[in-house]
Scaffold this active site. Structure first.
Site, short mmCIF file in Angstrom:
data_model
loop_
_atom_site.label_atom_id
_atom_site.label_comp_id
_atom_site.label_asym_id
_atom_site.label_seq_id
_atom_site.Cartn_x
_atom_site.Cartn_y
_atom_site.Cartn_z
N THR A 203 -3.17 -5.21 0.09
CA THR A 203 -2.75 -6.32 -0.78
C THR A 203 -3.40 -7.63 -0.39
O THR A 203 -3.71 -8.46 -1.24
CB THR A 203 -1.21 -6.47 -0.69
OG1 THR A 203 -0.63 -5.29 -1.21
CG2 THR A 203 -0.72 -7.66 -1.50
N THR B 160 -0.30 -2.68 3.98
CA THR B 160 0.91 -2.52 4.79
C THR B 160 1.54 -1.12 4.67
O THR B 160 2.23 -0.69 5.58
CB THR B 160 1.98 -3.56 4.38
OG1 THR B 160 2.26 -3.40 2.99
CG2 THR B 160 1.52 -4.97 4.68
N ASP B 161 1.29 -0.44 3.54
CA ASP B 161 2.01 0.82 3.30
C ASP B 161 1.84 1.84 4.42
O ASP B 161 2.79 2.52 4.80
CB ASP B 161 1.56 1.44 1.96
CG ASP B 161 2.08 0.64 0.76
OD1 ASP B 161 2.97 -0.22 0.96
OD2 ASP B 161 1.60 0.88 -0.36
N GLN C 58 15.92 10.58 11.90
CA GLN C 58 15.78 9.77 10.68
C GLN C 58 16.27 8.34 10.92
O GLN C 58 15.99 7.45 10.11
CB GLN C 58 16.59 10.40 9.55
CG GLN C 58 16.02 11.72 9.08
CD GLN C 58 16.87 12.41 8.03
OE1 GLN C 58 17.71 11.79 7.38
NE2 GLN C 58 16.66 13.69 7.87
N CYS C 59 17.02 8.12 12.00
CA CYS C 59 17.50 6.76 12.31
C CYS C 59 16.34 5.95 12.87
O CYS C 59 15.56 6.44 13.68
CB CYS C 59 18.58 6.78 13.38
SG CYS C 59 20.10 7.54 12.84
N ASP D 59 -6.64 0.70 -1.21
CA ASP D 59 -5.19 0.59 -1.04
C ASP D 59 -4.88 1.57 0.10
O ASP D 59 -5.38 2.71 0.11
CB ASP D 59 -4.50 1.03 -2.33
CG ASP D 59 -3.00 0.85 -2.28
OD1 ASP D 59 -2.46 0.14 -3.13
OD2 ASP D 59 -2.35 1.46 -1.38
N SER D 60 -4.06 1.15 1.04
CA SER D 60 -3.89 1.99 2.23
C SER D 60 -3.15 3.29 1.95
O SER D 60 -3.09 4.17 2.81
CB SER D 60 -3.19 1.21 3.34
OG SER D 60 -1.81 1.07 3.09
N SER D 61 -2.64 3.46 0.75
CA SER D 61 -2.05 4.77 0.39
C SER D 61 -3.14 5.83 0.38
O SER D 61 -2.85 7.03 0.44
CB SER D 61 -1.40 4.71 -0.99
OG SER D 61 -0.44 3.69 -1.01
N1 ASP Z 1 -0.28 -0.82 -1.48
C1 ASP Z 1 -0.72 -1.82 -0.54
C2 ASP Z 1 -1.47 -1.12 0.57
O1 ASP Z 1 -0.87 -0.58 1.47
C3 ASP Z 1 0.45 -2.58 0.00
C4 ASP Z 1 0.11 -3.71 0.96
O2 ASP Z 1 -1.00 -3.89 1.40
O3 ASP Z 1 1.03 -4.47 1.27
O4 ASP Z 1 -2.67 -1.08 0.56
#
Ligand code: ASP
Length: 357
Positions: free
Chosen positions: A27, A102-103, A292-293, A70-72
């Protein structure tokens, strides 16, 4: 994602440090396409929106991946690209900052912590919740502070203040393999529930010396390349049935599985469940029990509902995050080890990712 573009953007007369900034996307560097969706833009466009970078008294070199993502879409092959890039420039720079979405940042930071052994320089991941072109963006503060942390050296020893793979976000510097993304709607996107922040950025940068790995590495920095992606995550939920569990554990060639359990490491005691795990372990699958916690630790045997896992040979993950556990598995399984050595490698604290109970 392996073509690189080299842009040298600043070279002041007496730079305090040399830093390499690697732009992978996320992002922080996104803009809107015609359909109103956010997509990564080239670093040069991003640079125009951050004139402050030129004011830093550091020698800053930027490598932008040819196709920011995009990091996805990040994959283990991208982590190996980052390792290669850091290895080839390790001697030339005092620190490294990686701009990343961030993902999956916590996965990438965890992976890099395992792939870079005996690190003596900071490798700091950062990104933003709002693109750099937005008025209220968090990009500037995150990037500029990450650069400051990457450049910081102990005035007495001359060594890096934080020779670790970290995530800097909002106002905290976290150990990368302890961090989790916990927010998609506010600026404080990352937390590290089981380990204190390594530093905080207020008016000053405040270091938490006791939490930073300052041990002098026992050998030269190693840049590992072995990663085995034949791993999976199986998350428990009430109602999970035998077909789902068996389908997950009986994937051909699967070598490791992170079992996401309840609370302090608890899971069903139904005979079909125990049998499915036993069959998988008998086939040579390594299973790690991760809670999971977000906070607390796995204690196999505290309840009857976890004693059976211990008895089967499931590895207790202590207070590790799922992100660190799955990347640790890929890393350890990437080495030619015997089953006993693999189990020992998965159990041991390798890079500060667990506090053994
Ligand atoms: N979808 C974005 C990514 O991980 C989200 C981000 O960067 O905050 O590339």
């Amino acid at each position: 994602m392996n073509q690189l573009l080299d842009i040298n953007i600043a070279a002041p007369a007496a730079p305090e440090a040399s830093l390499l900034l690697i732009y992978t996307g996320g992002t922080i560097g996104m803009a809107y396409n015609r359909r109103g969706e956010m997509v990564p833009m080239e670093f040069s466009s991003m640079l125009r929106l951050m004139p402050e970078l030129h004011q830093f008294n550091v020698r800053l070199t930027v490598h932008s991946l040819a196709h920011p993502i995009d990091s996805s879409n990040i994959a283990p092959s991208d982590w190996l690209t980052l390792v290669g890039l850091i290895e080839q420039s390790y001697e030339a720079y005092d620190g490294f900052v990686i701009l990343h979405g961030t993902d999956t940042m916590a996965y990438s930071a965890s992976a890099m912590s395992f792939l870079l052994e005996n690190l003596t320089k900071p490798v700091i991941f950062t990104g933003a919740q709002l693109p750099v072109g937005k008025v209220r963006t968090d990009a500037r503060k995150n990037l500029l502070t990450a650069l400051e942390f990457a450049a910081a050296r102990d005035p007495h020893t001359g060594r890096a203040r934080v020779p670790e793979v970290c995530i800097f976000f909002h106002n905290v510097l976290l150990r990368g393999n302890r961090a989790k993304k916990v927010e998609s709607g506010h600026f404080n996107a990352f937390k590290s529930e089981n380990y204190p922040p390594l530093a905080r950025a207020g008016i000053d940068l405040e270091y938490n010396e006791g939490a930073i790995r300052t041990i002098v590495p026992p050998g030269p920095t190693l840049f590992h390349r072995q990663f085995d992606d034949r791993v999976s995550i199986l998350k428990m939920f009430p109602g999970i049935n035998e077909r789902v569990v068996r389908a997950s554990l009986e994937v051909p060639d699967l070598r490791g599985c992170v079992l996401e359990t309840y609370g302090s490491g608890n899971a069903p005691t139904a005979p079909w469940f125990t049998q499915a795990l036993r069959d998988a372990i008998d086939r040579g699958l390594h299973i790690m029990n991760v809670s999971q916690c977000d906070e607390g630790r796995v204690q196999q045997g505290r309840y009857e509902t976890s004693a059976h896992l211990r008895d089967l040979g499931v590895i207790g993950g202590d207070d590790i995050t799922t992100e660190a556990a799955i990347t640790k598995m890929m890393y350890v399984l990437g080495h030619p080890l015997t089953p006993a050595e693999t189990a020992a490698g998965l159990t041991r604290d390798l890079r500060g990712e667990i506090s053994l109970g």
